[in-house]
Each structure stands twice: as C-alpha cells, then as structure tokens.
Design an enzyme around this catalytic site. Structure first.
Site, mmCIF file in Angstrom:
data_model
loop_
_atom_site.group_PDB
_atom_site.id
_atom_site.type_symbol
_atom_site.label_atom_id
_atom_site.label_comp_id
_atom_site.label_asym_id
_atom_site.label_seq_id
_atom_site.Cartn_x
_atom_site.Cartn_y
_atom_site.Cartn_z
ATOM 1 N N HIS A 97 0.901 -0.863 -0.194
ATOM 2 C CA HIS A 97 -0.276 -0.233 0.154
ATOM 3 C C HIS A 97 0.747 1.490 -0.355
ATOM 4 O O HIS A 97 2.104 1.290 -0.439
ATOM 5 C CB HIS A 97 -0.750 0.364 1.075
ATOM 6 C CG HIS A 97 -0.322 -0.509 2.499
ATOM 7 N ND1 HIS A 97 0.335 0.844 2.861
ATOM 8 C CD2 HIS A 97 -0.103 -1.373 3.336
ATOM 9 C CE1 HIS A 97 0.971 0.753 3.971
ATOM 10 N NE2 HIS A 97 0.895 -0.757 4.628
ATOM 11 N N HIS A 118 3.827 1.463 2.266
ATOM 12 C CA HIS A 118 5.124 0.940 1.565
ATOM 13 C C HIS A 118 6.240 1.505 0.625
ATOM 14 O O HIS A 118 7.186 1.668 0.304
ATOM 15 C CB HIS A 118 4.592 -0.554 1.594
ATOM 16 C CG HIS A 118 4.067 -1.140 2.499
ATOM 17 N ND1 HIS A 118 3.040 -2.420 1.736
ATOM 18 C CD2 HIS A 118 4.696 -1.514 3.416
ATOM 19 C CE1 HIS A 118 2.607 -2.335 3.505
ATOM 20 N NE2 HIS A 118 3.461 -2.819 4.114
ATOM 21 N N CYS A 149 0.968 -10.363 20.818
ATOM 22 C CA CYS A 149 0.587 -9.915 19.448
ATOM 23 C C CYS A 149 0.527 -10.760 18.543
ATOM 24 O O CYS A 149 1.702 -10.749 18.331
ATOM 25 C CB CYS A 149 0.488 -8.672 19.921
ATOM 26 S SG CYS A 149 -0.485 -8.232 18.379
ATOM 27 N N CYS A 159 1.374 -8.270 15.892
ATOM 28 C CA CYS A 159 2.767 -7.288 15.363
ATOM 29 C C CYS A 159 4.290 -8.278 15.615
ATOM 30 O O CYS A 159 5.093 -7.817 15.254
ATOM 31 C CB CYS A 159 3.335 -6.861 17.179
ATOM 32 S SG CYS A 159 1.998 -5.394 17.770
ATOM 33 N N CYS A 216 -3.786 -5.948 22.381
ATOM 34 C CA CYS A 216 -2.527 -4.773 21.863
ATOM 35 C C CYS A 216 -2.829 -3.497 21.904
ATOM 36 O O CYS A 216 -3.663 -3.117 21.185
ATOM 37 C CB CYS A 216 -2.107 -5.227 20.732
ATOM 38 S SG CYS A 216 -0.754 -4.522 19.573
ATOM 39 N N HIS A 263 -2.602 -2.917 17.305
ATOM 40 C CA HIS A 263 -3.731 -3.927 16.804
ATOM 41 C C HIS A 263 -4.691 -3.579 17.249
ATOM 42 O O HIS A 263 -5.776 -4.170 17.156
ATOM 43 C CB HIS A 263 -3.105 -5.107 16.311
ATOM 44 C CG HIS A 263 -2.094 -4.589 15.226
ATOM 45 N ND1 HIS A 263 -0.976 -5.114 16.079
ATOM 46 C CD2 HIS A 263 -2.036 -3.942 13.886
ATOM 47 C CE1 HIS A 263 0.262 -4.532 14.884
ATOM 48 N NE2 HIS A 263 -0.636 -4.316 13.714
ATOM 49 N N LYS A 318 -11.163 13.852 1.555
ATOM 50 C CA LYS A 318 -12.225 13.900 0.119
ATOM 51 C C LYS A 318 -11.854 14.040 -0.384
ATOM 52 O O LYS A 318 -10.781 13.488 -1.229
ATOM 53 C CB LYS A 318 -11.938 16.059 0.583
ATOM 54 C CG LYS A 318 -11.950 16.844 1.797
ATOM 55 C CD LYS A 318 -12.182 18.154 1.129
ATOM 56 C CE LYS A 318 -10.903 18.968 2.246
ATOM 57 N NZ LYS A 318 -10.255 19.954 1.383
ATOM 58 N N LYS A 353 -11.606 15.766 -8.254
ATOM 59 C CA LYS A 353 -11.825 15.139 -9.454
ATOM 60 C C LYS A 353 -11.521 13.905 -9.963
ATOM 61 O O LYS A 353 -12.654 13.553 -10.413
ATOM 62 C CB LYS A 353 -11.444 16.207 -9.532
ATOM 63 C CG LYS A 353 -12.112 17.652 -9.511
ATOM 64 C CD LYS A 353 -12.037 18.900 -10.741
ATOM 65 C CE LYS A 353 -9.905 19.343 -9.934
ATOM 66 N NZ LYS A 353 -9.484 20.560 -10.687
#
Ligand code: ME8
Length: 504
Positions: A17, A20, A125, A128, A145, A148, A297, A300
């Site tokens: 994502h 990264h 966890c 983690c 955790c 998380h 927000k 366009k």
C-alpha cells in the site's frame, strides 16, 4: 566512497500500500542522489516472509504460508520498478542463502554466550509478532495489543532467550558516543528512554511455530521472526551478486529507513544483536513519520483512494514521488489526500515545471531553430544558483528530503520569475535586441539543465526526458552549476505533466 541504504522488508501477509511505497521512494531518492555524487551505491528492499502474521494470514485463506509468500512477494517485487525505484536487489527471507546466514550468525551469537534456555511466560501479539510487557497492555479493554487492539495470547514456551539486558550499558554508551545514530532527535530520545527504563531479555526462538528458520542447535525451534528479518540487511550482501560477496564493499549500512512502528527493533534489538555477533553497527537509522489517510475529501479525478497503483497509472510514478516528499515534511507525520495530490500536481508539476520546460524549448526552436546561442548565462541568476549542489548535499546528508526538494523548487520558481522579468516573447519582436534574447534563451536552457540534474532523484523519468531533449544526458551532481554545461541544440519536449489525465 560507498553508500548502502535499506527499506524495511515488508510483510507478505497483505498487499503493498501507499505506506510501503513511501519508504521505498524515499530510499530511492537517497540511492539516486548518492549515485549522482559518484559513489558506489547498494539499495536494498524486499519481503519479510516468516512468522506468525504470515502463517495466520495463509491459514485464514486456506493456503500454505509459502504460497501466500510467493503470491505477495511478487506484488512487492513488482511495485519497486513501478515506483521508479532503482533497488539493486530484492531480498526474500525465504531465500535459502538468507536462511543459511541467519543460522550462521545466530549460532555464533549462541556460541559467544549471549543465548540461554528458559521458559517464556507472558503476553504476545500475533499481529505485531511481538511480546508485550505488562505495562504495555491495555488492561481496561481486556488484554489487548496497544497497536492492533486484537486480543493478546498468553504464551508459555520453552525458549531460547537473547540476553538483551546485558547490552543495556553498551547501548547507553553507544547512544552517547553516536548522537546521530538515530534520527530525528525525538525518535532517538524515545529509543534511549526505552533503553534506560531497563531492558529485559527477549525470546530468540519459538517452539510452537514451524514457519521460520530452523534453529541449528535445536531443530525443534525456529528463530523468532524479528531476528530472522533484521539479519536481511547483512545476509543480502553475501549473495545479491552471485560469485562476489559485497559485504566488504558495503557493510555496514549507511542508512536504514524505517517508520516509527518498528523503532524498537531497529534501535535496540538490532544494535545489540550486531554487538553480540561482533558485527559493525549501521551509520544511521532514520525514522520517518506516518502517512495519515483520514479525513479524505473526494477529488475530481481520483475519487477518494490514494492507491499507489492507480496514481501511477494515471499520473506516472514521478507525480507520486513528488507529492509524497513535497507535501509531507519527511520525518514528520502528515495527512495525504487526493485533493492535495491534485493541487500539487497542477500548480507545481504541470505549472511551475511543465510550463517552464516545454515552452522554453519551443521558443528556442521557434526563434533560433533549436540552436542554443553560445555564451555565458545571465549573471543576474548567479547568486540564486550559487552553491546549490552543496546545499542539496547538506540537506540530503541530514535526510531532509523535503528540505532538499524545497531548495531545488525555489530555483524552479526563480526561473519562472526570470521568464516574466525578461519576457523573451517581447524581445523576439525587437530585432535590435537579438543579443538579449540570446542571453535569455541560453540562460533558461542552462537553468533547466541544472534543475533536471538536481531533480533527477525525485523525478527520474521526467528529468531524463528533459535532459534528453537538451542533449545533455550527464546527471553528475558536479554539473549542477549554471554554466557548467554546454547545451548546443535542443529538441522538442512533449508536455511533461499533462493536465488531469484520463483513467488508464
Ligand atoms: O514491519 N506511513 O513490515 P510492514 C508511512 N516486516 N510508512 C508506512 C506506513 C504509513 N502509513 N505503513 C507502512 C514490518 N509503512 C516488518 C519489517 S524490517 C527488518 C521488518 C512502511 O509490512 C514503514 O516503512 O508492516 C514501516 O516501517 C513499514 O512500512 C512496515 O512494513
């Protein structure tokens, strides 16, 4: 001179994502900048494939951990070139060569007496892949955790421990001797206060897990994923170039880039582990902030997701690189949004830079047949460009990636003002002012060349197109001075940043 820069190796339990992409882009700017200085550079990124987060995600999908790792590692591997990242290697912790180095180094740590057998009892966890002290747990919400908010598991395991507590004093001494080991200062202070609060020994192995690197002296166990993962920075150099070991040339890393989520591992465990293994410590751990994607927000053309793949398809990798390093001050947290992206794209890339570059070359074509009038650049601009490459080097050496970009962008704006001040289109109408027009044209061309060289780490594809149109492919930073180059002839340049491109 050599320069070795790393990103964290990303977990393959999920797809890549924007976060990264951010670290990889930042590392790439450093790598390209140092190559421009004529240094030997090694830029490493890759994937972290063992441990519970991956085993659990695979289990949930009903596939084997190896299948999940193969699938997602491919997505991370493919992301790097799409970002324009020039990494020299892509490491996977399931590479057998990496696993052999992990076993070798940790066996040495064991033999040197930094490892003992014991029973771990406490909270863990699974998201983690980290053990939690009592004081870190949110008691009110059940045992959850703090990061998380998932339920922690109570673990009791026969484990091997790494004697981290023995490194408390050596780490405090290290931080005192090397004040810029960890930057920015707030992160250094955070790490140091964690160290001073008292270090506990940490599990080095897991018994219950099988998805990991087997412990050579006790194959019932696998190494705790963080020790396996951290060692990627070391192992990669030994096998990235088959037939030659790069360790001598590049170890230790000059800069590990991370975000604050993995601060403790890189600023406490990692230096302690290296000391235990008798290996040299890195030059710096730089901790950048978080990209925050809340309060979105609608924009366009992008809707409300700043998905790196979509942005790249529509606007190109350079636009994403620019936006992330320009809009969020590197080292601090910052909100990102599609609306802010479009604003930067239009006002700065399309306007400030795009509307400077192609029209300048078009003027040289129209008024001078593409031949750049010879002579020195206008001395009027000398003070504005003097010492610029040095200023940029200083900022980059301090990992001020946003600051360095601002230095350069001030000159983009300066050159735009110069066009306004000298109004070449007006000069072109007055035949007796041909000498002045010559000076303005060659100054603009030379200014563009300098800017393209300086911007190359940030906007590699666009800078290369511009340098090509100028017939000046040399990207060495030493040439980023007005008058250092001699562009004789220019070619036409397509619009660098077209306005609001349609979906691909
Ligand atoms: O932690 N903003 O992997 P990971 C900025 N495998 N950066 C972000 C971000 C955000 N919102 N989200 C992620 C791991 N990052 C371990 C690392 S290293 C030996 C092992 C970036 O997939 C940032 O660099 O969770 C962060 O440190 C890293 O991704 C975490 O990636």
């Amino acid at each position: 001179m050599s320069f070795y820069v790393t990103t964290p190796i990303y977990y393959v339990n999920a797809a890549p994502h924007l976060g990264h992409a951010y670290t990889t882009i930042a590392a790439d700017v450093l790598a390209r900048h140092h190559r421009q200085r004529g240094e030997e550079v090694f830029f490493l990124t890759g994937t972290d494939e063992h441990g519970e987060p991956v085993a659990d995600a695979a289990h949930a999908l009903g596939i084997s951990p190896q299948e999940l790792a193969d699938r997602n590692a491919e997505r991370f591997r493919a992301l790097a070139p799409r970002l324009g990242a020039s990494n020299d290697f892509f490491i996977r912790t399931t590479d057998p060569q990496h696993m052999a180095v992990v076993q070798d180094v940790l066996a040495r740590v064991h033999a040197a007496g930094h490892v003992y057998e014991g029973v771990y009892e406490g909270w863990y966890c699974p998201r983690c892949a980290d053990f939690k002290a009592e004081n870190e747990i949110e008691i009110d919400e059940g045992n959850r955790c703090p990061i998380h908010h998932v339920e922690l598991t109570r673990e009791q395991e026969q484990n091997y421990f790494f004697a981290l507590s023995a490194f408390q004093q050596p780490l405090e001494d290290l931080y005192a001797e090397r004040p810029d080991l960890v930057a920015p200062a707030t992160r250094r202070n955070e790490a140091l206060s964690f160290i001073r609060s008292g270090l506990r020994d940490v599990p080095l192995t897991r018994q219950r897990l099988t998805w990991g690197v087997p412990v050579p002296w006790d194959p019932e166990h696998v190494f705790y994923v963080w020790f396996d993962a951290l060692l990627n920075y070391y192992s990669a150099l030994s096998y990235a170039r088959p037939g030659s070991d790069l360790t001598g040339a590049f170890w230790p890393a000059n800069c590990h880039l991370i975000a604050k989520d993995i601060l403790r591992f890189h600023t406490v465990y990692w230096p302690a582990l290296l000391m235990a293994a008798g290996l040299e410590l890195p030059g710096r751990v730089f901790v950048h902030g978080y990209l925050l994607m809340e309060g979105e927000k609608m924009s366009k053309s992008l809707g409300n997701v700043l998905d790196p793949f979509e942005v790249i398809d529509r606007f190109g990798a350079d636009a994403l690189r620019f936006y992330l390093l320009r809009d969020v001050s590197f080292g601090q947290d910052g909100s990102v949004s599609t609306a802010a992206f479009e604003q930067r794209y239009e006002s700065e890339l399309a306007n400030d830079l795009g509307n400077l570059a192609s029209p300048t070359l078009a003027m040289v074509a129209r008024y001078r047949d593409g031949a750049v009038p010879p002579g020195p650049p206008d001395p009027l601009l000398a003070p504005d460009f003097a010492g610029l490459p040095d200023r940029v080097c200083e900022q980059i050496d301090a990992i001020e990636l946003t600051g360095a970009l601002e230095e350069i962008w001030r000159r983009v704006r300066r050159l735009n003002r110069y066009v306004e001040e000298r109004a070449p289109w007006r000069l072109a109408k007055e035949p007796d002012r041909a000498g002045e027009l010559d000076e303005v044209l060659r100054t603009l061309v030379e200014g563009l060349r300098v800017l393209a060289v300086l911007l190359w780490p940030y906007l590699p594809a666009s800078s290369e197109r511009l340098l090509e149109a100028l017939g000046a492919p040399d990207r060495a930073l030493a040439g980023a001075r007005l008058g250092a180059g001699a562009v004789a002839q220019v070619r036409a340049l397509e619009v660098l940043f077209p306005k609001a491109p349609e979906p691909a």
